[in-house]
Design an enzyme around this catalytic site. Structure first.
Site, PDB file in Angstrom:
ATOM      1  N   HIS A  84     -62.123 -34.318 -60.144  1.00 45.78           N
ATOM      2  CA  HIS A  84     -63.022 -33.295 -59.605  1.00 45.78           C
ATOM      3  C   HIS A  84     -64.389 -33.356 -60.275  1.00 45.78           C
ATOM      4  O   HIS A  84     -65.421 -33.202 -59.627  1.00 45.78           O
ATOM      5  CB  HIS A  84     -62.420 -31.899 -59.792  1.00 45.78           C
ATOM      6  CG  HIS A  84     -61.496 -31.504 -58.696  1.00 45.78           C
ATOM      7  ND1 HIS A  84     -60.187 -31.927 -58.641  1.00 45.78           N
ATOM      8  CD2 HIS A  84     -61.679 -30.724 -57.598  1.00 45.78           C
ATOM      9  CE1 HIS A  84     -59.620 -31.412 -57.557  1.00 45.78           C
ATOM     10  NE2 HIS A  84     -60.497 -30.684 -56.912  1.00 45.78           N
TER      11      HIS A  84
ATOM     12  N   LYS B  55     -50.542 -24.339 -58.766  1.00 49.56           N
ATOM     13  CA  LYS B  55     -49.854 -23.180 -59.324  1.00 49.56           C
ATOM     14  C   LYS B  55     -50.881 -22.376 -60.102  1.00 49.56           C
ATOM     15  O   LYS B  55     -51.889 -22.913 -60.537  1.00 49.56           O
ATOM     16  CB  LYS B  55     -48.701 -23.621 -60.225  1.00 49.56           C
ATOM     17  CG  LYS B  55     -49.179 -24.287 -61.513  1.00 49.56           C
ATOM     18  CD  LYS B  55     -48.076 -24.421 -62.512  1.00 49.56           C
ATOM     19  CE  LYS B  55     -48.522 -25.153 -63.771  1.00 49.56           C
ATOM     20  NZ  LYS B  55     -49.075 -24.252 -64.805  1.00 49.56           N
TER      21      LYS B  55
END
Lengths: 280, 192
Positions: free
Chosen positions: B51, B110
């Protein structure tokens, strides 16, 4: 004086790394099964069943329970009548981690420099804590500690005037703040006392206790029980999606401290509580 | 009022929906928190380091895509992939709004999302899907093909293209901004 060849330590650590990551201990599995009796959230129950099923698949197919196969936290108790030959302890431990993470197809999750963040490629160095004890044996405890839960941990330097209630509030608040991020249901280690460095180490050591074994001091044991109840009343639940099972265990370890201090550390572990030990 | 409204949202298991990326606005509009989404098709794995490198220009077509915050264990001999569960999404919050703007329709992981991600989901009609952390060995069964498509030098953090079948996820923050972490906790909270 007993001589132990360094390669024996390497072999033991290698096996601990592999086994901890594929074989969830019985105490954790029993606690998960037990929680199904009290969990009322339908999503929570499904998640608990998925976690138990995952442990079965991991054991049967020798696959890591979790993709985060952890930082190798190694606690070594060395008998004072032991002499390690043909190598050093540090090299033997790190070589064991390196071989174990390779042989078990475990993920290498360690950076060299924490700012530059280049992966070391073999999951070393291990985080090693050694203690010299009486005897002529070596005990090695290995905790493969995932990063998500570790990030949810906290320390606070309280003043001695603090009440037990306020300490409890800090512990429960640490769990509330972490919410779903630590992968509940959690195992919670609490270290109270010592110095700024000792409290978190106590908290980590508290994680090594089998689930369900209470502190030998009855007041502390009652406190553990009360904390577990409060944490399970937060409603966070499995994976944070709501429920009664937020933690499987709370273990407290205490140590003497300075008359001015009262350090309290909370080390959080996920339900994938990967821990094994060996004695040489 | 907000509290009352939240209490009215069911936290029991919702409906089960089967979806195949690229996802459309219509696919997203039908999803509510608590629904199970089974994904079949192509999804992309990326986490922290990737990212940081690709920013708002992912090395795959963004429109309708699904990003899975994950990096697997090494593939054992004869297997398709190693264990592959979700990592904590919160660490990718900094990057998610720009990617949702670029057309990403769902992120899977999560852990919590920040308000900026929730706002971006509402603005660009996207969802956050969660998977129980630590169920990685079981999830490997739903992966039929895995290919490194960018940054092989990142090792476990390389970007992967996965072909998945009935990959099981739970809608945890829907495109209206309903957050199952908040709703579920409120419902099961006891005492003060």
């Amino acid at each position: 004086m007993r001589e132990i060849v360094a390669s024996k330590i390497t072999e033991a650590v290698k096996n601990l790394c592999v086994n901890a990551n594929i074989d969830l201990n019985k105490d954790v599995l029993s606690a998960l099964n037990e929680s199904l009796k009290t969990e009322t959230s339908p999503i929570g129950r499904e998640i608990l069943r998925n976690i138990i099923k995952n442990a079965e698949i991991a054991r049967r197919e020798k696959l890591p329970l979790c993709q985060d196969t952890g930082l190798a936290c190694v606690f070594v108790e060395i008998g004072q009548d032991v002499r390690i030959i043909d190598g050093t302890l540090a090299e033997a431990l790190n070589e064991g981690v390196s071989r174990g993470y390779k042989a078990g197809y475990l993920r290498k999750s360690v950076t060299g420099d924490p700012i530059a963040r280049k992966n070391t490629g073999d999951n070393t160095p291990a985080m090693v804590h050694t203690e010299i004890v009486p005897g002529e044996k070596i005990k090695i405890q290995l905790l493969a500690k995932g990063g998500g839960a570790e990030n949810c941990s906290a320390i606070k330097m309280f003043m001695p005037s603090v009440s037990q209630e306020e300490i409890s509030n800090f512990i429960v608040q640490t769990v509330e703040t972490s919410g779903p991020n630590g992968c509940p249901p959690l195992i919670i280690g609490v270290g109270i006392g010592g110095s700024f460095d000792q409290a978190p180490l106590l908290a980590k050591k508290a994680l090594l206790k089998p689930i369900g074994r209470r502190n030998s001091n009855s007041d502390t044991a009652a406190w553990e029980k009360e904390l577990l109840k409060r944490i399970n009343q937060t409603g966070i639940g499995p994976m944070g999606l709501g429920g009664k099972t937020t933690a499987l265990a709370v273990h407290i370890e205490k140590k003497p401290c300075h008359i001015s201090s009262l350090p309290v550390a909370v080390n959080i572990n996920c339900h994938s509580h990967r821990y094994k030990e060996a004695i040489i | 009022m907000q509290k009352l409204k939240r209490k009215n949202i069911k936290t029991s298991k919702g409906k089960t929906v089967k979806l195949s990326p690229p996802l459309t606005d219509k696919d997203i509009a039908g999803l509510k928190v608590g629904d199970t989404v089974l994904i079949t098709g192509t999804i992309y794995c990326a986490r922290d380091s990737a990212h940081k490198l690709f920013g708002d220009k992912p090395p795959f077509p963004a429109k309708g895509s699904v990003i899975y915050y994950a990096s697997p264990t090494p593939t054992p001999p004869g297997a398709i992939i190693g264990s592959i569960g979700p990592t904590t999404s919160t660490r990718m919050d900094k990057y998610a709004p720009d990617l949702l703007k670029a057309g990403v329709k769902a992120t899977i992981g999560k852990g919590r999302r920040s308000q900026s991600v929730i706002d971006a989901q509402k603005k660009y009609n996207a969802v956050y899907l969660a998977i129980p952390g630590g169920t990685a060995a079981a999830l490997a069964k739903n992966v039929k093909k895995a290919t490194v498509i960018a940054y092989p030098e990142l090792g476990p953090e390389a970007v992967l293209e996965l072909e998945v079948v009935n990959f099981p996820t739970i809608v945890t923050i829907d495109a209206k901004g309903n957050d199952l972490f908040e709703i579920g906790k409120e419902k099961y909270h006891e005492g003060t």
